[in-house]
Design a protein around this motif. Structure first.
Motif, PDB file in Angstrom:
ATOM      1  N   GLU A  60       0.835  -1.205   0.000  1.00  0.00           N
ATOM      2  CA  GLU A  60       0.000   0.000   0.000  1.00  0.00           C
ATOM      3  C   GLU A  60       0.869   1.254   0.000  1.00  0.00           C
ATOM      4  O   GLU A  60       0.667   2.180  -0.786  1.00  0.00           O
ATOM      5  N   ASP A  63       2.918   1.873  -3.129  1.00  0.00           N
ATOM      6  CA  ASP A  63       2.084   2.495  -4.161  1.00  0.00           C
ATOM      7  C   ASP A  63       1.937   3.996  -3.938  1.00  0.00           C
ATOM      8  O   ASP A  63       2.082   4.798  -4.863  1.00  0.00           O
ATOM      9  N   TYR A  67       4.050   7.506  -5.946  1.00  0.00           N
ATOM     10  CA  TYR A  67       3.323   8.663  -6.490  1.00  0.00           C
ATOM     11  C   TYR A  67       3.865   9.951  -5.886  1.00  0.00           C
ATOM     12  O   TYR A  67       4.072  10.943  -6.584  1.00  0.00           O
ATOM     13  N   ALA A  98      -7.334  10.224  -4.114  1.00  0.00           N
ATOM     14  CA  ALA A  98      -7.412   8.849  -3.622  1.00  0.00           C
ATOM     15  C   ALA A  98      -7.891   8.811  -2.180  1.00  0.00           C
ATOM     16  O   ALA A  98      -8.572   7.871  -1.757  1.00  0.00           O
ATOM     17  N   ARG A 102     -11.361   7.166   0.239  1.00  0.00           N
ATOM     18  CA  ARG A 102     -11.003   6.179   1.255  1.00  0.00           C
ATOM     19  C   ARG A 102     -12.109   5.951   2.278  1.00  0.00           C
ATOM     20  O   ARG A 102     -12.369   4.802   2.663  1.00  0.00           O
ATOM     21  N   MET A 129      -5.964  -3.006  -5.044  1.00  0.00           N
ATOM     22  CA  MET A 129      -4.834  -2.095  -4.960  1.00  0.00           C
ATOM     23  C   MET A 129      -3.811  -2.398  -6.049  1.00  0.00           C
ATOM     24  O   MET A 129      -3.322  -1.498  -6.741  1.00  0.00           O
ATOM     25  N   GLY A 132      -5.134  -1.249  -9.491  1.00  0.00           N
ATOM     26  CA  GLY A 132      -5.108   0.198  -9.680  1.00  0.00           C
ATOM     27  C   GLY A 132      -3.716   0.727  -9.933  1.00  0.00           C
ATOM     28  O   GLY A 132      -3.492   1.568 -10.821  1.00  0.00           O
ATOM     29  N   THR A 133      -2.746   0.246  -9.147  1.00  0.00           N
ATOM     30  CA  THR A 133      -1.369   0.727  -9.294  1.00  0.00           C
ATOM     31  C   THR A 133      -0.766   0.291 -10.625  1.00  0.00           C
ATOM     32  O   THR A 133      -0.131   1.086 -11.337  1.00  0.00           O
ATOM     33  N   ARG A 157      -6.453   6.284  -9.406  1.00  0.00           N
ATOM     34  CA  ARG A 157      -6.125   6.740  -8.059  1.00  0.00           C
ATOM     35  C   ARG A 157      -7.319   6.539  -7.119  1.00  0.00           C
ATOM     36  O   ARG A 157      -7.159   6.180  -5.953  1.00  0.00           O
ATOM     37  N   GLN A 160      -7.438   2.939  -6.196  1.00  0.00           N
ATOM     38  CA  GLN A 160      -6.453   2.705  -5.139  1.00  0.00           C
ATOM     39  C   GLN A 160      -7.000   3.149  -3.781  1.00  0.00           C
ATOM     40  O   GLN A 160      -6.897   2.427  -2.783  1.00  0.00           O
ATOM     41  N   SER A 163      -9.800   0.843  -2.376  1.00  0.00           N
ATOM     42  CA  SER A 163      -9.304  -0.417  -1.831  1.00  0.00           C
ATOM     43  C   SER A 163      -8.521  -0.193  -0.542  1.00  0.00           C
ATOM     44  O   SER A 163      -8.602  -0.986   0.408  1.00  0.00           O
ATOM     45  N   THR A 164      -7.792   0.900  -0.478  1.00  0.00           N
ATOM     46  CA  THR A 164      -7.017   1.201   0.726  1.00  0.00           C
ATOM     47  C   THR A 164      -7.924   1.456   1.918  1.00  0.00           C
ATOM     48  O   THR A 164      -7.513   1.272   3.066  1.00  0.00           O
TER      49      THR A 164
END
Length: 498
Positions: A60, A63, A67, A98, A102, A129, A132-133, A157, A160, A163-164
């Motif tokens: 996580e 990733d 960025y 992103a 969340r 995740m 997405g990455t 994003r 990501q 999922s995070t």
């Protein structure tokens, strides 16, 4: 000492070895603790759980780290405007996007984890995740498809971020429910070891790319490499997670045998996976969680995500220069974080968390004044001051936060509270600091922002309960040996000297 005799007076030596556990048991409404209530942990199973959860956390932050560290390059690739500040703000705004989704991920995955189990949801978040990455690494540039490049970047994003939303709450819950009560801080610290490992991996790879490639090569294809690496890493993490069993605490809750603590006596009154009940019944604890996580995330993202950009864009150092120094600081933190976890087991969560918060409150301004001087020794000392303050929180928070909530709503409550706070405060940190510097003209704004966050954190830590060496709320005691379990059963009859 026979475990079968519930009226036997506790062995004074046993009381000395497990005082917090005995006090927790004595306060229960239900006085009959049974041997079958107590979880005796399997050391190898605990280590497998810690490894799987920590690797997912490492992925996580790998990733998110890549960025952050590629923010300037990504600004040129996806947001060409001719103005460096505008490009950087656009890049950090996409970073923040992103985090805006969340909380939605937390509200979706968290209650699901309380309803169907931690393992299944953690496997699903890992798949999303990685997808997405990996997909970001395949997006054509703005020069190729125009504005659609930025649209696709924002979409992935958001995937990501969604999922995070189920990752940290689930991973910290997973480790906390596997670990024995006396060593929850030590094992929990490995989750944040994964955080640092992810950042180190991201910083190391980006630093290597900047060293080997020129600006044109980085903007053409070099930036894609770190994102594409996430695909294979995700498959490894998924494999490890699918091999695990469900946590002992969740299995006991599913089997109706969680009767060992006061909160567990009322487990049946609250439906698992009920989002409305989380907000209605646990809102005071949610607010406390949001304040703790907000202070923690602002200082965390300021140092581990934003600092390389600060050194390059605000102070004029090269990208490689800033990343190498930060890389060294993070490696040192990785070497000591498990010791911080041990200290939290010995002295308590509150003293370690308070040390970290006060460190940022008192040391942020001196640290940034040193960093601003420009010499390598001054930068290292300044970042070390901030890093040592941060590690007090990193090594403690992942054991402290899951203990705030009872087992039947732990995944959901922590996911909601953590991600609401991360959305509002964590992901916006680089964007807010960049904007504040632009408006004020002062490159000391990161210090002031960290100090304000730390002040909130000091108040929040003062308000929280100490949970070290105690059973998780709503779960039976968890011990390392059958002998410890026998001692706890025999300790039910109060000892006049205790």
């Amino acid at each position: 000492m026979a475990a079968s005799d519930p009226h036997q007076v506790a062995d004074p030596e046993a009381v000395k070895r497990h005082p917090a556990l005995f006090r927790a048991i004595r306060k229960r409404q239900n006085p009959k603790l049974r041997r079958t209530d107590i979880t005796v942990t399997d050391d190898q199973a605990v280590k497998r759980a810690v490894k799987a959860a920590s690797l997912g956390n490492a992925m996580e932050w790998f990733d998110f780290g890549i960025y952050s560290y590629l923010a300037a390059t990504l600004g040129h690739v996806f947001f060409p405007s001719g103005n460096d500040t505008t490009q950087l703000l656009s890049s950090f705004a996409t970073f923040a996007v992103a985090f805006l989704v969340r909380p939605l991920g937390g509200m979706f995955f968290g209650p699901m984890g309380d309803k169907i189990g931690r393992k299944k949801v953690l496997a699903l978040t890992m798949i999303l995740m990685a997808t997405g990455t990996f997909a970001i690494g395949l997006i054509p540039s703005h020069a190729t498809i125009g504005v659609w490049a930025a649209v696709l970047l924002i979409f992935f994003r958001m995937l990501q971020g969604f999922s995070t939303g189920g990752e940290y709450g689930g991973a910290s819950t997973f480790i906390a429910e596997y670990a024995p009560d006396k060593r929850r801080g030590f094992f929990g610290s490995f989750l944040e070891f994964g955080t640092l490992a992810g950042y180190v991996g991201a910083a190391g790879l980006v630093t290597l790319l900047y060293a080997l490639l020129d600006d044109a090569q980085m903007e053409s294809w070099g930036w894609r490499i770190p994102f594409l690496v996430a695909g294979p890493l995700g498959l490894v993490g998924l494999y490890l997670r699918l091999r695990l069993d469900e946590t002992p605490a969740f299995q006991k809750l599913e089997g109706g045998t969680a009767h060992a603590t006061e909160a567990a006596d009322n487990v049946e009154t609250t439906a698992k996976g009920d989002l409305a009940k989380i907000f209605r019944d646990y809102w005071p604890t949610l607010i406390l969680c949001i304040c703790l996580v907000g202070a923690y995330n602002i200082t965390d993202y300021m140092l581990l995500s934003y600092m390389p950009t600060y050194l390059s864009d605000e102070l004029g150092y090269s990208e490689t220069h800033g990343l190498l120094i930060l890389l060294g600081v993070m490696v040192v933190l990785m070497l000591i974080i498990s010791q911080v976890g041990k200290l939290s087991d010995r002295f308590g969560r509150k003293p370690l968390l308070m040390t970290g918060m006060l460190g940022f409150l008192i040391l942020s301004l001196p640290a940034f004044l040193l960093i601003r001087q420009g010499s390598i020794p001054a930068i290292i000392i300044g970042m070390a001051m901030l890093g040592l303050s941060l590690v007090c929180m990193l090594g403690t928070m992942s054991a402290a936060l899951p203990a705030l909530f009872p087992t039947n709503v732990r995944y959901g409550s922590l996911s909601v509270g953590y991600n609401l706070s991360a959305s509002i405060f964590g992901g916006t940190t680089p964007l807010v600091i960049t904007a504040l510097i632009s408006v004020s003209g002062s490159n000391l704004m990161p210090a002031y922002y960290s100090m304000a966050a730390a002040l909130v954190g000091v108040i929040a830590v003062a308000c929280m309960k100490e949970t070290a060496n105690k059973p998780l709320d709503g779960s039976p005691p968890s011990v390392e040996t059958s002998e410890e379990a026998a001692e706890l059963v025999a300790a039910q009859t109060p000892d006049p000297k205790f």
